[in-house]
Motif scaffolding. Structure first.
Motif, PDB file in Angstrom:
ATOM      1  N   ALA A  55       0.890  -1.380   0.056  1.00  0.00           N
ATOM      2  CA  ALA A  55      -0.021   0.167   0.162  1.00  0.00           C
ATOM      3  C   ALA A  55       0.990   1.238   0.106  1.00  0.00           C
ATOM      4  N   SER A  56       1.930   1.170   0.944  1.00  0.00           N
ATOM      5  CA  SER A  56       2.858   2.385   0.811  1.00  0.00           C
ATOM      6  C   SER A  56       3.576   2.703  -0.317  1.00  0.00           C
ATOM      7  N   ALA A  57       4.155   1.693  -0.923  1.00  0.00           N
ATOM      8  CA  ALA A  57       4.924   1.589  -2.062  1.00  0.00           C
ATOM      9  C   ALA A  57       3.839   2.106  -3.578  1.00  0.00           C
ATOM     10  N   LEU A  58       2.740   1.777  -3.458  1.00  0.00           N
ATOM     11  CA  LEU A  58       1.613   2.035  -4.360  1.00  0.00           C
ATOM     12  C   LEU A  58       1.043   3.534  -4.062  1.00  0.00           C
ATOM     13  N   HIS A  59       1.573   4.037  -2.913  1.00  0.00           N
ATOM     14  CA  HIS A  59       0.860   5.432  -2.663  1.00  0.00           C
ATOM     15  C   HIS A  59      -0.367   5.530  -2.498  1.00  0.00           C
ATOM     16  N   ASP A  60      -0.977   4.409  -2.143  1.00  0.00           N
ATOM     17  CA  ASP A  60      -2.712   4.426  -1.721  1.00  0.00           C
ATOM     18  C   ASP A  60      -3.196   4.746  -3.042  1.00  0.00           C
ATOM     19  N   ASP A  61      -2.626   4.541  -4.049  1.00  0.00           N
ATOM     20  CA  ASP A  61      -3.309   5.085  -5.565  1.00  0.00           C
ATOM     21  C   ASP A  61      -4.722   3.937  -5.743  1.00  0.00           C
ATOM     22  N   PRO A  62      -5.739   4.554  -6.088  1.00  0.00           N
ATOM     23  CA  PRO A  62      -6.765   3.417  -6.387  1.00  0.00           C
ATOM     24  C   PRO A  62      -6.475   2.872  -7.611  1.00  0.00           C
ATOM     25  N   ILE A  63      -6.084   3.318  -8.773  1.00  0.00           N
ATOM     26  CA  ILE A  63      -5.887   2.642  -9.893  1.00  0.00           C
ATOM     27  C   ILE A  63      -4.825   1.870  -9.997  1.00  0.00           C
ATOM     28  N   LEU A  64      -3.618   2.273  -9.277  1.00  0.00           N
ATOM     29  CA  LEU A  64      -2.466   1.368  -9.195  1.00  0.00           C
ATOM     30  C   LEU A  64      -2.676   0.054  -8.324  1.00  0.00           C
ATOM     31  N   ILE A  65      -3.405   0.236  -7.446  1.00  0.00           N
ATOM     32  CA  ILE A  65      -4.155  -0.936  -6.385  1.00  0.00           C
ATOM     33  C   ILE A  65      -4.628  -1.828  -7.174  1.00  0.00           C
ATOM     34  N   GLY A  66      -5.604  -1.249  -8.126  1.00  0.00           N
ATOM     35  CA  GLY A  66      -6.708  -1.999  -8.775  1.00  0.00           C
ATOM     36  C   GLY A  66      -5.812  -2.717  -9.724  1.00  0.00           C
TER      37      GLY A  66
END
Length: 296
Positions: A55-66
């Motif tokens: 989550a930290s490495a993905l910057h809590d970004d909804p699109i990247l997490i998806g």
């Protein structure tokens, strides 16, 4: 509910905001709890410690997490921190492989054509060019132009759309465009061609920031980014150069066994420089306020 990319909403905002039954809601970063919950739904076999790091490495970004969830849900043990830094690239490579099979074209040739196009976008400072402009760029590369036409017809990565009677080439999403634009900027920064000046356009600040963090630039390049520009250049150019340093902090990775990257010291030095212009400093502080970085 009708989801819209910000770039598309910007073209409609003035005409629709006055309509009483339409309300826009900007989707920003997840909270850390939301990020972990989303990741856990796709990666139930991974520990909470792993999910928190992702989550930290993905910057809590909804699109990247998806996208991360979509790709790694069937290969959970392959999910890693390294993969978090190239989620769009992973998505693009998988999609290009599918498209190459459909078009009966080697994926490496399609990738090469998209990289060539991205370089032209940056050099000519046109991220959504007219189709006849693209034809001019590829006048000596008919095979490459044909691949772009095929991609537009296929429609998954790019398209040609009619905007007020003009045919426009565009990537399907800003994130896809950004992936190739950042790669193009990295390659241009490595060279000395005069065309590389396009990367310092104020519009490219976020992309330049990502490129700087990926490149780990030399002292000479950092000096070019931070030093005062000749009087013949517009003041906004100066702002874009220094702001790109600040923008790059978001994408820097921490390795506690190493000293902070040189770009961090360069950004720190510029921010405390008493000779800085107020507008430049305010733009940079705004960038810092938009997202937490490992160094702020």
């Amino acid at each position: 509910i009708c989801p819209l990319w910000q770039a598309h909403w910007a073209s409609l905002q003035s005409s629709l905001e006055s309509v009483g039954w339409i309300r826009s809601v900007t989707v920003k970063a997840f909270t850390r709890v939301e990020s972990i919950k989303s990741l856990q739904s796709a990666l139930p076999a991974r520990s909470e410690h792993d999910l928190r790091q992702f989550a930290s490495a993905l910057h809590d970004d909804p699109i990247l997490i998806g996208l991360f969830n979509s790709y790694f849900s069937t290969r959970q043990q392959e999910a890693s921190l390294a993969a978090c830094s190239d989620v769009i690239g992973t998505f693009m490579r998988e999609r290009l492989s599918e498209i190459a099979s459909t078009l009966n074209e080697p994926a490496i040739l399609i990738e090469s054509t998209l990289k060539k196009l991205a370089t032209s976008l940056v050099v000519n400072r046109e991220l959504r060019p007219l189709w006849n402009t693209v034809e001019a760029w590829f006048k000596d590369d008919r095979d490459g132009l044909q691949r772009l036409k095929q991609l537009a017809v296929q429609g998954h990565l790019a398209r040609i759309v009619d905007r007020s009677g003009s045919l426009i080439w565009e990537f399907r999403h800003d994130r896809l465009m950004g992936h190739y634009v950042v790669d193009a900027i990295v390659e241009l920064l490595k060279g000395t061609d005069a065309k590389r000046q396009g990367v310092f356009d104020p519009y490219f600040v976020p992309y330049l920031g990502r490129a700087v963090s990926a490149l780990r630039p030399t002292d000479a390049l950092l000096g070019e980014i931070t030093r005062e520009r000749p009087a013949s250049l517009v003041a906004s150019l100066v702002a874009s150069l220094v702001a790109s340093l600040v923008a790059s902090l978001r994408y820097m990775r921490i390795n506690h066994s190493e000293a902070p990257p040189a770009v961090v010291d360069a950004a720190r030095g510029w921010l405390i420089d008493s000779s800085r212009m107020a507008a430049e400093w305010q733009d940079s502080v705004r960038l810092l306020e938009e997202v937490a970085t490992p160094f702020t």
